[in-house]
Design an enzyme around this catalytic site. Structure first.
Site, PDB file in Angstrom:
ATOM      1  N   ASP A 123       0.864  -1.185   0.000  1.00 14.92           N
ATOM      2  CA  ASP A 123       0.000   0.000   0.000  1.00 14.92           C
ATOM      3  C   ASP A 123       0.896   1.229   0.000  1.00 14.92           C
ATOM      4  O   ASP A 123       1.646   1.458   0.953  1.00 14.92           O
ATOM      5  CB  ASP A 123      -0.898  -0.021   1.241  1.00 14.92           C
ATOM      6  CG  ASP A 123      -1.901   1.121   1.267  1.00 14.92           C
ATOM      7  OD1 ASP A 123      -1.826   2.006   0.395  1.00 14.92           O
ATOM      8  OD2 ASP A 123      -2.760   1.134   2.170  1.00 14.92           O
TER       9      ASP A 123
ATOM     10  N   ASP B 298      -2.698   2.438  -6.083  1.00 15.45           N
ATOM     11  CA  ASP B 298      -1.649   2.434  -5.054  1.00 15.45           C
ATOM     12  C   ASP B 298      -1.643   1.175  -4.189  1.00 15.45           C
ATOM     13  O   ASP B 298      -1.072   1.158  -3.110  1.00 15.45           O
ATOM     14  CB  ASP B 298      -1.786   3.665  -4.151  1.00 15.45           C
ATOM     15  CG  ASP B 298      -3.102   3.715  -3.397  1.00 15.45           C
ATOM     16  OD1 ASP B 298      -3.994   2.883  -3.694  1.00 15.45           O
ATOM     17  OD2 ASP B 298      -3.256   4.564  -2.508  1.00 15.45           O
ATOM     18  N   GLU B 299      -2.279   0.100  -4.678  1.00 14.37           N
ATOM     19  CA  GLU B 299      -2.322  -1.143  -3.910  1.00 14.37           C
ATOM     20  C   GLU B 299      -2.130  -2.345  -4.824  1.00 14.37           C
ATOM     21  O   GLU B 299      -2.681  -2.382  -5.931  1.00 14.37           O
ATOM     22  CB  GLU B 299      -3.663  -1.303  -3.184  1.00 14.37           C
ATOM     23  CG  GLU B 299      -3.914  -0.288  -2.083  1.00 14.37           C
ATOM     24  CD  GLU B 299      -5.252  -0.504  -1.413  1.00 14.37           C
ATOM     25  OE1 GLU B 299      -5.367  -0.183  -0.218  1.00 14.37           O
ATOM     26  OE2 GLU B 299      -6.183  -1.007  -2.081  1.00 14.37           O
TER      27      GLU B 299
END
Length: 485
Positions: free
Chosen positions: A72, A167-168
């Site tokens: 993350d 973003d993960e």
């Protein structure tokens, strides 16, 4: 549970571990350590000779094992801006869709978060809370570029199983990657590679657990720049420290509904059985959650496809006419249809949402953008389709059914959604799919998409959307990576 904290990485590891030989420590000492944990105080790390190791010759693994590594990125949009623009480093930064006090921050740097600025904070409020905040207009293309760099960095350490958002991402651990110490070392390597490839401002929090859901939970437990491992040992103790809102999938509305049904703490939730949890959610997701919270891992690949595709846009003042709003709606549908086909999906319904601005003082609700508004939404069911002509015809019907008259003559928000998506393998053929015209239309759509991907999305597009070409630029939803048409 043990917790170690260095200059840049903190680690939470649940224990004790069944195969670990504790003969070198007294029972009283371990009892004291456990009491410290329960009171929020953490013992020192185990000595190297006490840590579990894999026996290279035995084929078995001693100590706890993990199945998933979850990455993350911390304050991603703001961190990219600080990496790309060194003058922003150390400054409170807010990333906004446009430079206007009525819009909201879509990201905030940790320097801004220290003043209470968060994603969704109205810009006017952000300026009041943090007078020195630097507002930066979002540059979504550069965020996608950095995203691909980061995926490549992670791939250099281990394969990425699923990219879950801009973003993960999640990676399944295999074989010798699974023992606790090996997984922790791999996680440190991933974090270092991201900063080597994307830059020192791109910090990440990594979670390790026995299933992907818990790995996501673990990644949220230490921010920024954290490293947390949740093993099965004492997993209930670790979960009881959380709040309901700490669990992915439980937002404000779900929490309110749970509270109304008597579930207010993690203890309340963990005390339920699988069937009770299923009934609580009213869907299979509740039962899945019960199994995830027990640490169980199971394959979700058959159901892992997009369930809906949507695009929306807040119109600039000069675009707030019926004609120009229709052009924007057409462009949003064009983008959604291209995404639909690129993912080899079919849609069974299309929805249109329109927000109308009204004069202040008419006692109308105020949108999160600070605009007094009244909203309208409608949806049409379709036979499963993916071709633009069918979707345009449906959108035209929806547009014609929108409210008209006083109070509905200034649209300020447009949203188009394709819902009830199914992948190719689950697509139900209908009577007309075998006709030559349907096949020709499919080939035509494929050829148009290929040209638009290569030369830009307006290369071949409905003429009605051309006046809106510069409106509704690429935006990034928090759970998807946009195709840069």
């Amino acid at each position: 549970m043990q917790r170690t904290k260095g200059e840049n990485i903190s680690t939470v590891v649940t224990g004790p571990n069944p195969e670990l030989d504790l003969s070198s420590a007294s029972a009283d000492q371990w009892t004291d350590d456990l009491q410290d944990i329960l009171e929020g105080h953490f013992p020192k790390p185990l000595a190297e000779e006490q840590r579990p190791e894999a026996d290279p010759g035995s084929g078995s693994i001693s100590g706890p094992c993990l199945n998933w590594l979850f990455v993350d990125l911390n304050s991603y949009f703001a961190s990219v801006e600080q990496q790309d623009r060194p003058e922003l480093r150390g400054q409170p930064v807010g990333v906004v869709p446009m430079l206007a006090d009525t819009t909201c921050c879509i990201a905030a740097s940790y320097e801004a978060k220290a003043f209470g600025v968060r994603t969704g904070t109205i810009v006017a409020d952000a300026k009041r809370m943090c007078p020195g905040i630097v507002l930066v207009e979002a540059r979504h293309e550069i965020y996608v570029d950095y995203h691909h760099r980061i995926v490549n960095a992670v791939e250099s350490c281990l394969p990425v199983t699923a990219v879950l958002s801009i973003d993960e991402m999640a990676c399944r651990l295999m074989g010798r990657e699974r023992p606790l110490l090996a997984a922790l070392e791999l996680a440190r390597k991933v974090k270092a590679r991201i900063q080597e490839e994307a830059g020192p401002m791109l910090r990440s929090s990594v979670g390790l657990a026995t299933n992907r859901y818990l790995a996501k939970v673990a990644s949220d437990m230490e921010k920024p720049d954290g490293l947390v491992a949740l093993t099965l040992d004492l997993l209930p103790e670790a979960l009881r420290r959380l709040t309901l809102r700490d669990l992915p999938g439980i937002g404000a509305q779900t929490e309110k509904r749970l509270n109304e049904k008597g579930i207010r703490t993690m203890d309340d939730l963990l005390g339920l059985g699988s069937e009770e949890t299923g009934r609580l959610w009213g869907s299979v997701w509740g039962e899945r959650l019960w199994h995830w919270l027990k640490g169980e891992d199971f394959d979700m690949s058959e159901t892992e496809h997009l369930k809906s595709i949507s695009h929306s846009h807040v119109l600039a003042p000069e675009m707030r006419t019926a004609e120009k709003a229709w052009a924007v709606a057409h462009k949003l549908l064009h983008k959604a249809a291209m995404r639909l086909r690129s993912h080899k999906l079919w849609t069974s319904s299309i929805g249109l949402a329109v927000g109308f601005s009204v004069p202040r003082g008419q006692n109308a609700p105020v949108s999160r953008f600070g605009v007094p508004t009244r909203g309208w939404h409608s949806e049409i069911r379709l036979s499963e389709c993916q071709d633009s002509p069918t979707l345009i015809a449906a959108l035209t019907r929806l547009w014609a059914s929108r409210p008209a008259g006083a109070g509905y003559d200034e649209p300020y928000f447009i949203g188009v959604s394709l819902n009830g998506l199914v992948p190719d393998r689950l697509h139900s053929l209908n009577l007309f799919d075998a006709l030559d015209g349907a096949r020709s239309r499919t080939r035509l759509m494929a050829a148009m998409d290929e040209l638009n991907l290569k030369y830009g999305m307006s290369t071949l597009a409905p003429a009605t959307m051309l006046s809106a070409y510069k409106a509704a630029p690429t935006r990034i939803a928090f759970h998807s990576i946009p195709d840069l048409f």
